[in-house]
Scaffold this active site. Structure first.
Site, PDB file in Angstrom:
ATOM      1  N   THR A   1       0.868  -1.069   0.075  1.00 18.67           N
ATOM      2  CA  THR A   1      -0.042  -0.033   0.141  1.00 18.67           C
ATOM      3  C   THR A   1       0.699   1.012  -0.120  1.00 18.67           C
ATOM      4  O   THR A   1       0.523   2.337  -0.722  1.00 18.67           O
ATOM      5  CB  THR A   1      -0.823   0.130   1.178  1.00 18.67           C
ATOM      6  OG1 THR A   1      -1.641  -1.038   1.272  1.00 18.67           O
ATOM      7  CG2 THR A   1      -1.760   1.074   1.189  1.00 18.67           C
ATOM      8  N   THR A   2       1.973   1.148   0.931  1.00 18.76           N
ATOM      9  CA  THR A   2       2.927   2.517   1.032  1.00 18.76           C
ATOM     10  C   THR A   2       3.441   2.745  -0.246  1.00 18.76           C
ATOM     11  O   THR A   2       3.921   3.976  -0.582  1.00 18.76           O
ATOM     12  CB  THR A   2       3.680   2.297   2.179  1.00 18.76           C
ATOM     13  OG1 THR A   2       2.928   1.932   3.223  1.00 18.76           O
ATOM     14  CG2 THR A   2       4.422   3.508   2.437  1.00 18.76           C
TER      15      THR A   2
ATOM     16  N   TYR B   1     -13.253  -3.452  -3.004  1.00 14.44           N
ATOM     17  CA  TYR B   1     -14.341  -3.104  -3.814  1.00 14.44           C
ATOM     18  C   TYR B   1     -15.326  -4.024  -4.162  1.00 14.44           C
ATOM     19  O   TYR B   1     -16.423  -3.701  -3.582  1.00 14.44           O
ATOM     20  CB  TYR B   1     -13.828  -2.433  -5.175  1.00 14.44           C
ATOM     21  CG  TYR B   1     -14.844  -1.888  -5.893  1.00 14.44           C
ATOM     22  CD1 TYR B   1     -15.316  -0.426  -5.375  1.00 14.44           C
ATOM     23  CD2 TYR B   1     -15.389  -2.474  -7.208  1.00 14.44           C
ATOM     24  CE1 TYR B   1     -16.638  -0.110  -6.057  1.00 14.44           C
ATOM     25  CE2 TYR B   1     -16.443  -1.742  -7.789  1.00 14.44           C
ATOM     26  CZ  TYR B   1     -17.252  -0.724  -7.051  1.00 14.44           C
ATOM     27  OH  TYR B   1     -18.188  -0.106  -7.952  1.00 14.44           O
TER      28      TYR B   1
ATOM     29  N   TYR C   1      -2.834 -10.042   3.875  1.00 20.09           N
ATOM     30  CA  TYR C   1      -2.818  -8.792   4.178  1.00 20.09           C
ATOM     31  C   TYR C   1      -4.390  -8.294   4.813  1.00 20.09           C
ATOM     32  O   TYR C   1      -4.958  -8.236   3.872  1.00 20.09           O
ATOM     33  CB  TYR C   1      -2.199  -7.859   3.449  1.00 20.09           C
ATOM     34  CG  TYR C   1      -2.151  -6.380   3.630  1.00 20.09           C
ATOM     35  CD1 TYR C   1      -2.322  -5.975   5.072  1.00 20.09           C
ATOM     36  CD2 TYR C   1      -1.869  -5.413   2.820  1.00 20.09           C
ATOM     37  CE1 TYR C   1      -2.230  -4.689   5.747  1.00 20.09           C
ATOM     38  CE2 TYR C   1      -1.966  -4.125   3.130  1.00 20.09           C
ATOM     39  CZ  TYR C   1      -1.967  -3.694   4.441  1.00 20.09           C
ATOM     40  OH  TYR C   1      -1.807  -2.381   4.842  1.00 20.09           O
TER      41      TYR C   1
ATOM     42  N   ARG D   1      -9.257  -0.261   4.512  1.00 25.67           N
ATOM     43  CA  ARG D   1      -9.097   0.199   3.256  1.00 25.67           C
ATOM     44  C   ARG D   1      -9.742  -0.844   2.309  1.00 25.67           C
ATOM     45  O   ARG D   1     -10.322  -0.121   1.150  1.00 25.67           O
ATOM     46  CB  ARG D   1      -7.546  -0.049   2.958  1.00 25.67           C
ATOM     47  CG  ARG D   1      -6.715   1.131   3.249  1.00 25.67           C
ATOM     48  CD  ARG D   1      -5.326   1.167   2.629  1.00 25.67           C
ATOM     49  NE  ARG D   1      -4.234   2.142   2.987  1.00 25.67           N
ATOM     50  CZ  ARG D   1      -4.143   3.251   2.629  1.00 25.67           C
ATOM     51  NH1 ARG D   1      -4.624   3.484   1.045  1.00 25.67           N
ATOM     52  NH2 ARG D   1      -3.310   4.132   2.969  1.00 25.67           N
TER      53      ARG D   1
ATOM     54  N   ILE E   1       5.402  -5.143   9.749  1.00 25.34           N
ATOM     55  CA  ILE E   1       5.515  -4.557   8.560  1.00 25.34           C
ATOM     56  C   ILE E   1       5.246  -2.991   8.622  1.00 25.34           C
ATOM     57  O   ILE E   1       3.995  -2.771   9.047  1.00 25.34           O
ATOM     58  CB  ILE E   1       4.947  -5.265   7.495  1.00 25.34           C
ATOM     59  CG1 ILE E   1       4.998  -6.730   7.331  1.00 25.34           C
ATOM     60  CG2 ILE E   1       4.909  -4.718   5.987  1.00 25.34           C
ATOM     61  CD1 ILE E   1       4.508  -7.675   6.454  1.00 25.34           C
TER      62      ILE E   1
END
Length: 291
Positions: free
Chosen positions: A43-44, A106, A132, A137, A203
Site C-alpha cells: 500500500t505504501t 471493492y 494482508y 481500506r 511490517i
C-alpha cells in the site's frame, strides 16, 4: 519468512516516472540500517497509480539491488483472484522471496470467499504468501475463525494484520501460535499488542524513516522486554501519529523528502501533505533531530 521488522517501502517518483536514483538511495538507507525485510509495492508503495511496466521495473530493480541480503516481498494482491495468481507467479519468476496479498477490495467477498481466494493463490504460488488484512481500506476483515482455516494452507506463511482492534489482535495471534503461519503487525502503534499475542514482527510504515528505531521496538518485544519496547515506542509516539495525519503514504513521503531521500511527489488521487500538517510533522522531526 522473517522475524523482526520489514519496511513497507515508498515508491519515489519524478514528474515523468519512477525515480530510480532515489529508489536506490531508499534501499541503501534500509540495508545500511539493518532492516530485516522489505515489502515493495505494498500500500505504501502506491501501486494503484503505477503502470504494469513501472511496477515490473521497480520489482526488478529492488530484487537486483538487495541481492539476497534480506528477503524482498512483493505486493501481488488484486480483487481478481486470477490476477493475484498471475502477479504472484510473476513475482516468483523475478526472484521475490515472498508475496504480500491484500484481501479483495471493492467487490469484497464473504469469509468463505476469502478462504477460497487465498487457497487458489497458495495452491498456485511457488513462493510463500503473506495475507494482508486491512479492513479500513478494503472493507473486508479476515476473522479469527477464517484465519484458522487459512493456517491449513502450506504456502500461507504469514498474515499482516492491521485490523485495528485489540481483542481481534489477541485472537489472531493465538490462532497462529503452534502453526507455520507467522503473525505480523501491520500497525506501528499497535505492534506491542501484536507481539504480546505471539507475533513474529512488524511490517512498518515508520521504518521508512526510522528503520533502526522501529527495529529496536520489535527486537525488544522478541526478547519479551515489553517495558523497553514501550519506552522506545513512547519516544517516537508523536511521529508515529504524525505519519497518519493524512492517508498513508502522504506524510511518510513528505518526511522522507525532508530527510533528502526522495522528492515529495505523489500521484493523483493522492495529494501532497497540507501546509499545516507539514509544519506539524516537520516540527516533530526537528525535535527528534531527524532533520
Amino acid at each position: 519468512m522473517f522475524k523482526g521488522t520489514a519496511t513497507a517501502l515508498i515508491t519515489p517518483f519524478t514528474e515523468n516516472g519512477v525515480d530510480f536514483d532515489s529508489l536506490e538511495k531508499l534501499l541503501d538507507f534500509q540495508l545500511n540500517n539493518e532492516i530485516d525485510a522489505l515489502v515493495v509495492l505494498g500500500t505504501t508503495g502506491e501501486p494503484p497509480t503505477m503502470t504494469k511496466e513501472e511496477k515490473l521495473a521497480v520489482m526488478k530493480f529492488a530484487i537486483k539491488k538487495v541481492d539476497h541480503k534480506i528477503p524482498v516481498i512483493l505486493g501481488t494482491g488484486s480483487n481478481c483472484t486470477k490476477t493475484a495468481i498471475a502477479n504472484t507467479i510473476e513475482a516468483a519468476e523475478l526472484g521475490a522471496d515472498g508475496a504480500l496479498v491484500v484481501t479483495p477490495f471493492y467487490n469484497k467477498c464473504t469469509q468463505e470467499g476469502l478462504y477460497l481466494h487465498y487457497k487458489a493463490i497458495c495452491d498456485a504460488s511457488p513462493i510463500p504468501v503473506i495475507a494482508y488484512n486491512v479492513p479500513a481500506r478494503t472493507g473486508v476483515n479476515i476473522l479469527p475463525e477464517t484465519l484458522k482455516k487459512l493456517t491449513s494452507l502450506k504456502q500461507l506463511q504469514g498474515i499482516k494484520d492491521a485490523c485495528g482492534k485489540s481483542e481481534q489482535i489477541e485472537q489472531m495471534g493465538k490462532v497462529c501460535q503452534g502453526t507455520h503461519v507467522n503473525y505480523y503487525s501491520g500497525d506501528d502503534e499497535m505492534v506491542i499488542e501484536a507481539m504480546q499475542a505471539g507475533g513474529s514482527g512488524l511490517i512498518s510504515v515508520a521504518s521508512n524513516i526510522l528503520p533502526n528505531e522501529t527495529s529496536s521496538v520489535v527486537k525488544a518485544c522478541l526478547e519479551k522486554d515489553y517495558a523497553k519496547a514501550q519506552a522506545i515506542l513512547n519516544k517516537y509516539r508523536a511521529i508515529d501519529e504524525a505519519l497518519f495525519y493524512e492517508v498513508n503514504p502522504i506524510p511518510v513521503k513528505y518526511a522522507a523528502y525532508k530527510m533528502g531521500l526522495c522528492q515529495n511527489i505523489l500521484r493523483l488521487p493522492l495529494t501532497p501533505l497540507s501546509e499545516n500538517n507539514a509544519q506539524r510533522l516537520e516540527a516533530i522531526m526537528k525535535d527528534l533531530q531527524l532533520i
